[in-house]
Scaffold this motif. Structure first.
Motif, mmCIF file in Angstrom:
data_model
loop_
_atom_site.group_PDB
_atom_site.id
_atom_site.type_symbol
_atom_site.label_atom_id
_atom_site.label_comp_id
_atom_site.label_asym_id
_atom_site.label_seq_id
_atom_site.Cartn_x
_atom_site.Cartn_y
_atom_site.Cartn_z
ATOM 1 N N PHE A 1 -16.584 6.391 -29.097
ATOM 2 C CA PHE A 1 -15.977 5.084 -28.865
ATOM 3 C C PHE A 1 -15.396 4.582 -30.179
ATOM 4 O O PHE A 1 -16.094 4.474 -31.176
ATOM 5 N N PHE A 2 -14.111 4.260 -30.179
ATOM 6 C CA PHE A 2 -13.423 3.798 -31.377
ATOM 7 C C PHE A 2 -13.051 2.328 -31.285
ATOM 8 O O PHE A 2 -12.082 1.886 -31.889
ATOM 9 N N GLY A 3 -13.842 1.568 -30.544
ATOM 10 C CA GLY A 3 -13.634 0.130 -30.444
ATOM 11 C C GLY A 3 -14.663 -0.597 -31.288
ATOM 12 O O GLY A 3 -15.199 -0.064 -32.257
ATOM 13 N N ALA A 4 -14.945 -1.814 -30.902
ATOM 14 C CA ALA A 4 -15.901 -2.634 -31.640
ATOM 15 C C ALA A 4 -17.315 -2.079 -31.499
ATOM 16 O O ALA A 4 -17.675 -1.498 -30.475
ATOM 17 N N ILE A 5 -18.100 -2.290 -32.541
ATOM 18 C CA ILE A 5 -19.496 -1.869 -32.544
ATOM 19 C C ILE A 5 -20.349 -3.111 -32.792
ATOM 20 O O ILE A 5 -20.054 -3.911 -33.686
ATOM 21 N N GLY B 1 -25.352 -1.383 -33.407
ATOM 22 C CA GLY B 1 -24.745 -0.061 -33.480
ATOM 23 C C GLY B 1 -24.243 0.489 -32.167
ATOM 24 O O GLY B 1 -23.877 1.654 -32.079
ATOM 25 N N HIS B 2 -24.204 -0.337 -31.135
ATOM 26 C CA HIS B 2 -23.730 0.112 -29.829
ATOM 27 C C HIS B 2 -22.286 -0.332 -29.600
ATOM 28 O O HIS B 2 -21.826 -1.326 -30.165
ATOM 29 N N ALA B 3 -21.595 0.392 -28.727
ATOM 30 C CA ALA B 3 -20.222 0.034 -28.386
ATOM 31 C C ALA B 3 -20.196 -1.345 -27.742
ATOM 32 O O ALA B 3 -21.071 -1.697 -26.951
ATOM 33 N N SER B 4 -19.174 -2.115 -28.074
ATOM 34 C CA SER B 4 -18.998 -3.448 -27.514
ATOM 35 C C SER B 4 -17.555 -3.542 -27.032
ATOM 36 O O SER B 4 -16.616 -3.366 -27.804
ATOM 37 N N VAL C 1 -18.926 -6.841 -23.089
ATOM 38 C CA VAL C 1 -20.012 -6.094 -22.451
ATOM 39 C C VAL C 1 -20.339 -4.837 -23.257
ATOM 40 O O VAL C 1 -19.516 -4.356 -24.033
ATOM 41 N N PRO C 2 -21.530 -4.293 -23.077
ATOM 42 C CA PRO C 2 -21.853 -3.022 -23.733
ATOM 43 C C PRO C 2 -20.914 -1.922 -23.228
ATOM 44 O O PRO C 2 -20.730 -1.753 -22.018
#
Length: 80
Positions: A36-40, A44-47, A62-63
């Motif tokens: 995932f290359f979006g917000a973290i 440390g999880h994708a957002s 959302v996660p």
């Protein structure tokens, strides 16, 4: 703040939201790993911002793993 079930049911079905999500995901051809290359988030999880209302609530963020799972497998019943 919990996200309404109607939103969870809508976002995975919306083509524009799905396209924004997949633009941030790189799937490898070997091993099935997805990056995932979006917000973290701070943990440390994708957002992923599926939708957002003005203001500080950030409702609609959302996660990323939950959104991706629901696009691939269908909406999780307890969420939508």
């Amino acid at each position: 703040m919990r996200i309404p079930a109607a939103e969870w049911a809508f976002w995975p079905a919306d083509d524009s939201v799905r396209a924004r999500y997949w633009a941030k995901v790189h799937r490898t051809s070997t091993g099935g790993c997805w990056f995932f290359f979006g917000a973290i988030s701070d943990t440390g999880h994708a957002s992923f911002r599926a939708a957002s209302l003005p203001g500080r609530t950030r409702r609609g963020t959302v996660p990323g793993h939950l959104y991706g799972y629901q696009v691939a497998q269908g909406v999780i019943p307890r969420l939508g």
